[in-house]
Enzyme design. Structure first.
Site, PDB file in Angstrom:
ATOM      1  N   HIS A  28      32.331-103.053 -48.265  1.00  0.00           N
ATOM      2  CA  HIS A  28      32.489-101.620 -48.567  1.00  0.00           C
ATOM      3  C   HIS A  28      33.366-101.414 -49.798  1.00  0.00           C
ATOM      4  O   HIS A  28      33.957-100.357 -49.970  1.00  0.00           O
ATOM      5  CB  HIS A  28      33.047-100.850 -47.358  1.00  0.00           C
ATOM      6  CG  HIS A  28      32.075-100.788 -46.205  1.00  0.00           C
ATOM      7  ND1 HIS A  28      31.043 -99.894 -46.165  1.00  0.00           N
ATOM      8  CD2 HIS A  28      31.966-101.554 -45.095  1.00  0.00           C
ATOM      9  CE1 HIS A  28      30.345-100.079 -45.047  1.00  0.00           C
ATOM     10  NE2 HIS A  28      30.879-101.085 -44.390  1.00  0.00           N
ATOM     11  N   THR A  29      33.472-102.414 -50.638  1.00  0.00           N
ATOM     12  CA  THR A  29      34.172-102.251 -51.915  1.00  0.00           C
ATOM     13  C   THR A  29      33.200-101.943 -53.049  1.00  0.00           C
ATOM     14  O   THR A  29      33.604-101.355 -54.051  1.00  0.00           O
ATOM     15  CB  THR A  29      34.955-103.533 -52.286  1.00  0.00           C
ATOM     16  OG1 THR A  29      34.092-104.650 -52.074  1.00  0.00           O
ATOM     17  CG2 THR A  29      36.204-103.679 -51.437  1.00  0.00           C
ATOM     18  N   SER A  61       2.688-107.715 -45.164  1.00  0.00           N
ATOM     19  CA  SER A  61       3.856-108.514 -44.793  1.00  0.00           C
ATOM     20  C   SER A  61       3.570-109.297 -43.525  1.00  0.00           C
ATOM     21  O   SER A  61       3.101-108.725 -42.531  1.00  0.00           O
ATOM     22  CB  SER A  61       5.060-107.599 -44.559  1.00  0.00           C
ATOM     23  OG  SER A  61       5.989-108.236 -43.700  1.00  0.00           O
ATOM     24  N   GLY A 116      17.486-106.581 -40.560  1.00  0.00           N
ATOM     25  CA  GLY A 116      18.455-105.741 -39.863  1.00  0.00           C
ATOM     26  C   GLY A 116      19.622-106.525 -39.303  1.00  0.00           C
ATOM     27  O   GLY A 116      20.313-106.058 -38.394  1.00  0.00           O
ATOM     28  N   SER A 120      20.813-108.732 -45.459  1.00  0.00           N
ATOM     29  CA  SER A 120      20.217-108.101 -46.626  1.00  0.00           C
ATOM     30  C   SER A 120      18.765-108.499 -46.888  1.00  0.00           C
ATOM     31  O   SER A 120      18.370-108.814 -48.005  1.00  0.00           O
ATOM     32  CB  SER A 120      21.073-108.378 -47.863  1.00  0.00           C
ATOM     33  OG  SER A 120      20.761-107.451 -48.847  1.00  0.00           O
ATOM     34  N   SER A 121      17.977-108.418 -45.831  1.00  0.00           N
ATOM     35  CA  SER A 121      16.542-108.634 -46.019  1.00  0.00           C
ATOM     36  C   SER A 121      15.942-107.548 -46.908  1.00  0.00           C
ATOM     37  O   SER A 121      14.978-107.793 -47.630  1.00  0.00           O
ATOM     38  CB  SER A 121      15.820-108.648 -44.668  1.00  0.00           C
ATOM     39  OG  SER A 121      15.811-107.367 -44.075  1.00  0.00           O
ATOM     40  N   SER A 122      16.509-106.358 -46.868  1.00  0.00           N
ATOM     41  CA  SER A 122      15.940-105.257 -47.661  1.00  0.00           C
ATOM     42  C   SER A 122      16.079-105.545 -49.156  1.00  0.00           C
ATOM     43  O   SER A 122      15.118-105.388 -49.911  1.00  0.00           O
ATOM     44  CB  SER A 122      16.583-103.917 -47.293  1.00  0.00           C
ATOM     45  OG  SER A 122      17.966-103.923 -47.529  1.00  0.00           O
ATOM     46  N   ASP A 166      24.192-106.181 -52.730  1.00  0.00           N
ATOM     47  CA  ASP A 166      23.084-106.946 -52.149  1.00  0.00           C
ATOM     48  C   ASP A 166      22.058-107.348 -53.204  1.00  0.00           C
ATOM     49  O   ASP A 166      21.576-108.484 -53.231  1.00  0.00           O
ATOM     50  CB  ASP A 166      22.393-106.133 -51.050  1.00  0.00           C
ATOM     51  CG  ASP A 166      23.306-105.879 -49.860  1.00  0.00           C
ATOM     52  OD1 ASP A 166      24.385-106.502 -49.801  1.00  0.00           O
ATOM     53  OD2 ASP A 166      22.941-105.054 -49.008  1.00  0.00           O
TER      54      ASP A 166
HETATM   55  P1  ADP Z   1      19.112-105.755 -43.730  1.00  0.00           P
HETATM   56  O1  ADP Z   1      18.949-105.476 -45.184  1.00  0.00           O
HETATM   57  O2  ADP Z   1      20.528-106.018 -43.349  1.00  0.00           O
HETATM   58  O3  ADP Z   1      18.215-106.828 -43.213  1.00  0.00           O
HETATM   59  P2  ADP Z   1      18.043-103.100 -43.561  1.00  0.00           P
HETATM   60  O4  ADP Z   1      17.962-102.114 -42.454  1.00  0.00           O
HETATM   61  O5  ADP Z   1      18.743-102.689 -44.806  1.00  0.00           O
HETATM   62  O6  ADP Z   1      18.694-104.419 -42.948  1.00  0.00           O
HETATM   63  O7  ADP Z   1      16.585-103.550 -43.997  1.00  0.00           O
HETATM   64  C1  ADP Z   1      15.648-103.977 -43.027  1.00  0.00           C
HETATM   65  C2  ADP Z   1      14.296-103.351 -43.329  1.00  0.00           C
HETATM   66  O8  ADP Z   1      13.738-103.964 -44.512  1.00  0.00           O
HETATM   67  C3  ADP Z   1      13.284-103.603 -42.262  1.00  0.00           C
HETATM   68  O9  ADP Z   1      13.373-102.620 -41.237  1.00  0.00           O
HETATM   69  C4  ADP Z   1      11.967-103.476 -43.024  1.00  0.00           C
HETATM   70  O10 ADP Z   1      11.629-102.122 -43.227  1.00  0.00           O
HETATM   71  C5  ADP Z   1      12.343-104.067 -44.377  1.00  0.00           C
HETATM   72  N1  ADP Z   1      11.991-105.492 -44.431  1.00  0.00           N
HETATM   73  C6  ADP Z   1      12.822-106.536 -44.600  1.00  0.00           C
HETATM   74  N2  ADP Z   1      12.147-107.713 -44.613  1.00  0.00           N
HETATM   75  C7  ADP Z   1      10.842-107.392 -44.442  1.00  0.00           C
HETATM   76  C8  ADP Z   1       9.621-108.157 -44.363  1.00  0.00           C
HETATM   77  N3  ADP Z   1       9.608-109.494 -44.442  1.00  0.00           N
HETATM   78  N4  ADP Z   1       8.467-107.475 -44.200  1.00  0.00           N
HETATM   79  C9  ADP Z   1       8.453-106.137 -44.111  1.00  0.00           C
HETATM   80  N5  ADP Z   1       9.557-105.381 -44.171  1.00  0.00           N
HETATM   81  C10 ADP Z   1      10.741-105.982 -44.333  1.00  0.00           C
HETATM   82 MG    MG Z   2      19.724-103.796 -46.273  1.00  0.00          MG
END
Ligand code: ADP
Ligand code: MG
Length: 376
Positions: A28-29, A61, A116, A120-122, A166
């Site tokens: 959070h910085t 996906s 989630g 940082s999958s997003s 991220d």
């Molecule tokens: P984080 O970034 O910590 O994993 P977020 O809530 O910011 O959590 O992002 C998760 C969202 O990103 C998922 O709900 C989905 O919408 C999207 N996402 C991430 N990876 C994939 C994937 N491989 N295929 C489809 N959507 C994905």
């Molecule tokens: Mg994210």
């Protein structure tokens, strides 16, 4: 599992990968103009891609499953794309909005980054798409430029007011190094971190919970920090020196005091952590991590029962230090452990979760890996 050819009838032009990340310290910085210290994970989102001449963006996906999502790039506007497809669509929108005349593509996405989980999958998804488009359309954008566009995509199109960490981590991290990033001006330094050479390992304990208040709470915390900076007459809380913290806190309404205290002390913890890495005193990171967790728990109040338990159990099992990583309200905890003790620490954390009636965390080992790149 559907191949690119099965989905789209032709071979891809190439494949790009962008990693998830853990942040060692500096939580959070980033939206306060401060320092962060992430490392990229070996787990990545992979995007196989091929240009299309008809202006269509076709997305699939492996994790989302379902049919191919088909969108017209010219019709992309914030709020128009529901669900997961908003993330890749957002990147194409952000490129076009920034004046790059990109068209459509077929994109097949596959990922090893847990979604989630605070890893940082997003951003990994956005950065894989950004890297693919950069090459497919010959844009010649630098890694930080792509990171900024990916952040803009998530902020303005998906509607998540995230900072820049991220996307910068996913684009710019290097193997064997932590990325010491100044989020005020994006200056950065690759700081070597040889965990294995020091007999250490960095465990990632994914608690597999994500509490619902995460989205609204993040925006509220960010707004609180911005209000505090304005009241103090500063461009961002980053500009408040630790020595000036006590007098500054006296000038703020009570509800903003713990927020400001976290941001200023957390920024100093990043600098202390970098000093440890530069001096090769890696175990010195441990108490910094644990102090960071206490600040997130008690001042910033973004931890939760599960992340607190994982930190406590890891430290009780002999970890040098541990803390939650990512925005909070669930997600993952990192624990710095002696490599020889890693399995035992993970097992003791799992046992503590069972005793508490909670689902055991999923455990990964974080090995500082490479940022976004073309892989085929
Ligand atoms: P984080 O970034 O910590 O994993 P977020 O809530 O910011 O959590 O992002 C998760 C969202 O990103 C998922 O709900 C989905 O919408 C999207 N996402 C991430 N990876 C994939 C994937 N491989 N295929 C489809 N959507 C994905
Ligand atoms: Mg994210």
């Amino acid at each position: 599992m559907s191949t690119f050819e099965q989905l789209f009838g032709q071979a891809p032009e190439g494949e790009w990968a962008a990693p998830g990340r853990v942040n060692l310290i500096g939580e959070h910085t980033d939206y306060n103009g401060g320092f962060v210290l992430p490392i990229a994970l070996p787990q990545s989102v992979r995007a196989q891609a091929r240009r299309r001449a008809d202006g269509l963006l076709r997305l699939w996906s492996a994790q989302a499953g379902g049919p191919v999502v088909e969108l017209a790039v010219a019709g992309l506007v914030p709020g128009s794309v529901p669900g997961w497809a908003a993330y890749p669509a957002a990147v194409v929108w952000a490129l076009r909005e920034a004046g790059y005349e990109v068209g459509g593509a077929d994109l097949r996405l596959d990922s090893e980054v847990p979604t989630g989980a605070g890893l940082s999958s997003s951003a990994a998804l956005e950065c894989a798409v950004a890297a693919a488009y950069n090459d497919l359309y010959g844009l010649g954008l630098s890694a930080p430029e792509l990171a900024l566009l990916a952040q803009r995509a998530e902020n303005a199109f998906v509607g998540v007011p995230c900072g820049i960490m991220d996307q910068m981590a996913s684009m710019c991290c290097r193997p064997g190094a932590a990325l010491f990033l100044d989020s005020r001006d994006l200056t950065m330094r690759q700081v070597p971190i040889d965990l294995a050479g020091a007999g250490l390992a960095l465990l990632v304990l994914d608690t597999r919970v994500k509490h619902d208040l995460a989205d609204g709470a993040y925006a509220a915390l960010r707004a609180g920090c911005e209000r505090a900076a304005a009241l103090l007459g500063l461009p961002a809380l980053r500009s408040l020196a630790p020595a000036d913290l006590p007098s500054a806190l006296g000038r703020l309404p009570a509800e903003l005091v713990p927020l400001v205290r976290h941001v200023v002390t957390e920024n100093a913890r990043v600098e202390a952590a970098v000093d440890c890495l530069d001096a090769g005193r890696l175990t010195g990171l441990g108490p910094i991590l644990t102090a960071g967790h206490a600040s997130l728990r008690d001042d910033y109040r973004v931890s939760c029962r599960e992340t607190d338990l994982a930190v406590e159990a890891a430290v009780a099992a002999g970890a040098h230090g541990a803390r939650m990583t990512g925005g909070g309200f669930g997600g993952s905890v990192i624990a710095l452990v002696d490599a020889a003790e890693a399995e035992r620490v993970a097992a003791e954390v799992a046992a503590a979760f069972r005793r508490a009636g909670l689902t055991e965390p999923r455990t990964l080992t974080a090995v500082p890996a490479e940022g976004a790149r073309r892989t085929a």
